[in-house]
Design a protein around this motif. Structure first.
Motif, PDB file in Angstrom:
ATOM      1  N   GLY A  91      48.497  42.175  36.366  1.00 30.07           N
ATOM      2  CA  GLY A  91      48.526  40.762  35.955  1.00 30.07           C
ATOM      3  C   GLY A  91      49.731  40.006  36.482  1.00 30.07           C
ATOM      4  N   GLY A  93      50.106  39.570  39.974  1.00 30.21           N
ATOM      5  CA  GLY A  93      49.819  39.118  41.330  1.00 30.21           C
ATOM      6  C   GLY A  93      49.908  40.169  42.411  1.00 30.21           C
ATOM      7  N   GLY A  96      46.576  40.731  44.331  1.00 27.53           N
ATOM      8  CA  GLY A  96      46.346  39.526  45.131  1.00 27.53           C
ATOM      9  C   GLY A  96      47.243  39.490  46.361  1.00 27.53           C
ATOM     10  N   HIS A 120      33.251  45.828  40.113  1.00 23.88           N
ATOM     11  CA  HIS A 120      33.701  44.579  39.478  1.00 23.88           C
ATOM     12  C   HIS A 120      32.725  43.441  39.801  1.00 23.88           C
ATOM     13  CE1 HIS A 120      37.589  45.791  37.860  1.00 23.88           C
ATOM     14  NE2 HIS A 120      37.781  46.498  38.958  1.00 23.88           N
ATOM     15  N   ARG A 126      38.150  35.825  42.823  1.00 29.12           N
ATOM     16  CA  ARG A 126      39.452  35.156  42.628  1.00 29.12           C
ATOM     17  C   ARG A 126      40.321  35.187  43.875  1.00 29.12           C
ATOM     18  NH1 ARG A 126      40.901  35.075  36.905  1.00 29.12           N
ATOM     19  NH2 ARG A 126      39.124  35.914  35.795  1.00 29.12           N
TER      20      ARG A 126
HETATM   21  C1  LIG Z   1      41.948  45.378  39.304  1.00 29.10           C
HETATM   22  C2  LIG Z   1      43.446  45.542  39.587  1.00 29.10           C
HETATM   23  C3  LIG Z   1      43.633  46.136  40.985  1.00 29.10           C
HETATM   24  C4  LIG Z   1      44.119  44.179  39.525  1.00 29.10           C
HETATM   25  O1  LIG Z   1      45.479  44.356  39.885  1.00 29.10           O
HETATM   26  P1  LIG Z   1      46.600  43.302  39.502  1.00 29.10           P
HETATM   27  O2  LIG Z   1      47.798  43.589  40.320  1.00 29.10           O
HETATM   28  O3  LIG Z   1      46.760  43.249  38.025  1.00 29.10           O
HETATM   29  O4  LIG Z   1      45.906  41.954  39.997  1.00 29.10           O
HETATM   30  P2  LIG Z   1      46.582  40.514  40.193  1.00 29.10           P
HETATM   31  O5  LIG Z   1      47.685  40.365  39.205  1.00 29.10           O
HETATM   32  O6  LIG Z   1      46.868  40.266  41.622  1.00 29.10           O
HETATM   33  O7  LIG Z   1      45.359  39.574  39.847  1.00 29.10           O
HETATM   34  C5  LIG Z   1      44.852  39.673  38.648  1.00 29.10           C
HETATM   35  C6  LIG Z   1      43.785  38.605  38.585  1.00 29.10           C
HETATM   36  O8  LIG Z   1      42.564  39.252  38.445  1.00 29.10           O
HETATM   37  C7  LIG Z   1      42.096  39.075  37.135  1.00 29.10           C
HETATM   38  N1  LIG Z   1      41.542  40.347  36.730  1.00 29.10           N
HETATM   39  C8  LIG Z   1      42.186  41.500  36.478  1.00 29.10           C
HETATM   40  N2  LIG Z   1      41.296  42.463  36.134  1.00 29.10           N
HETATM   41  C9  LIG Z   1      40.074  41.874  36.181  1.00 29.10           C
HETATM   42  C10 LIG Z   1      38.756  42.330  35.942  1.00 29.10           C
HETATM   43  N3  LIG Z   1      38.505  43.589  35.572  1.00 29.10           N
HETATM   44  N4  LIG Z   1      37.731  41.435  36.075  1.00 29.10           N
HETATM   45  C11 LIG Z   1      37.968  40.161  36.437  1.00 29.10           C
HETATM   46  N5  LIG Z   1      39.213  39.672  36.700  1.00 29.10           N
HETATM   47  C12 LIG Z   1      40.238  40.527  36.557  1.00 29.10           C
HETATM   48  C13 LIG Z   1      43.277  38.625  36.324  1.00 29.10           C
HETATM   49  O9  LIG Z   1      42.889  37.836  35.231  1.00 29.10           O
HETATM   50  C14 LIG Z   1      44.019  37.795  37.351  1.00 29.10           C
HETATM   51  O10 LIG Z   1      43.441  36.531  37.536  1.00 29.10           O
HETATM   52  P3  LIG Z   1      44.334  35.188  37.494  1.00 29.10           P
HETATM   53  O11 LIG Z   1      45.323  35.322  38.623  1.00 29.10           O
HETATM   54  O12 LIG Z   1      43.327  34.115  37.712  1.00 29.10           O
HETATM   55  O13 LIG Z   1      44.980  35.207  36.169  1.00 29.10           O
HETATM   56  C15 LIG Z   1      44.123  46.467  38.523  1.00 29.10           C
HETATM   57  O14 LIG Z   1      43.790  45.979  37.239  1.00 29.10           O
HETATM   58  C16 LIG Z   1      43.688  47.910  38.630  1.00 29.10           C
HETATM   59  O15 LIG Z   1      44.280  48.668  39.369  1.00 29.10           O
HETATM   60  N6  LIG Z   1      42.642  48.303  37.878  1.00 29.10           N
HETATM   61  C17 LIG Z   1      42.123  49.665  37.901  1.00 29.10           C
HETATM   62  C18 LIG Z   1      41.534  50.039  39.265  1.00 29.10           C
HETATM   63  C19 LIG Z   1      40.495  49.071  39.774  1.00 29.10           C
HETATM   64  O16 LIG Z   1      39.618  48.599  39.045  1.00 29.10           O
HETATM   65  N7  LIG Z   1      40.591  48.803  41.094  1.00 29.10           N
HETATM   66  C20 LIG Z   1      39.620  48.026  41.813  1.00 29.10           C
HETATM   67  C21 LIG Z   1      38.630  48.964  42.375  1.00 29.10           C
HETATM   68  S1  LIG Z   1      37.449  48.136  43.406  1.00 29.10           S
END
Ligand SMILES: CC(C)(COP(=O)(O)OP(=O)(O)OC[C@H]1O[C@@H](n2cnc3c(N)ncnc32)[C@H](O)[C@@H]1OP(=O)(O)O)[C@@H](O)C(=O)NCCC(=O)NCCS
Length: 149
Positions: A91, A93, A96, A120, A126
């Motif tokens: 959360g 960035g 991103g 997802h 996003r």
């Molecule tokens: C998904 C993941 C990579 C996001 O990483 P992160 O560094 O927290 O992401 P960022 O901070 O760059 O961005 C987060 C954005 O995505 C959104 N987001 C996070 N998880 C989300 C989800 N499951 N569904 C929808 N949006 C989501 C956040 O609200 C945020 O949006 P905003 O900028 O509009 O507030 C992380 O939660 C993770 O590693 N999850 C477990 C592994 C996974 O699912 N990987 C993807 C496999 S395809």
């Protein structure tokens, strides 16, 4: 929060640590990552590539670009894979920032279209990715996304 996005080919000294981090994160043996990262370091082709987010000595997140992320559409290549941010750093960035770097870096190497398979349903929108189609992966169906630079 301060972190640096590192293109691993530019910091080969971090390869062993990164391979261990990906192994720990995805429970796939580090040898698999090392093999891919060594291919990257040979520099014969733009794919594979690997990227990490680091704060000092700590790896906070990472992702890669490989030819095919275990699905039945080899024509939809290359694929961003292994997208992950460690729990405490989510959360902020990081994913991103990694995705932005990956898309820009690959475009600079002549690859302006990338694909990614995920479960997802509203995450990658996003970051400017679009749902393309369903594909059949090793573990069942997956959602294929596309990003054009
Ligand atoms: C998904 C993941 C990579 C996001 O990483 P992160 O560094 O927290 O992401 P960022 O901070 O760059 O961005 C987060 C954005 O995505 C959104 N987001 C996070 N998880 C989300 C989800 N499951 N569904 C929808 N949006 C989501 C956040 O609200 C945020 O949006 P905003 O900028 O509009 O507030 C992380 O939660 C993770 O590693 N999850 C477990 C592994 C996974 O699912 N990987 C993807 C496999 S395809």
């Amino acid at each position: 929060m301060k972190y640096e996005i590192v293109k691993l080919r530019e910091r080969p000294g971090l390869v062993p640590k990164a391979a261990r981090w990906f192994e720990h994160t995805f429970s796939i043996p580090e040898e698999e990552y090392l093999k891919s990262m060594e291919g990257m370091l040979r520099g014969e082709k733009p794919v594979p590539q690997w990227y990490i987010a680091v704060d000092g000595g700590d790896i906070l997140g990472g992702m890669g670009v490989i030819e095919n992320d275990h699905h039945n559409r080899p024509d939809l290549a290359p694929n961003v894979c292994a997208v992950y941010t460690d729990g405490p750093y989510r959360g902020r960035g990081i994913a991103g920032a990694l995705l932005k770097t990956v898309c820009e870096d690959m475009a600079a190497m002549g690859i302006d279209t990338l694909y990614l398979v995920t479960d997802h349903t509203s995450l990658y929108e996003r970051f400017g990715w679009e749902f393309l189609c369903m594909v059949e992966g090793d573990d069942g169906p997956g959602r294929m996304y596309i990003h054009k630079k």
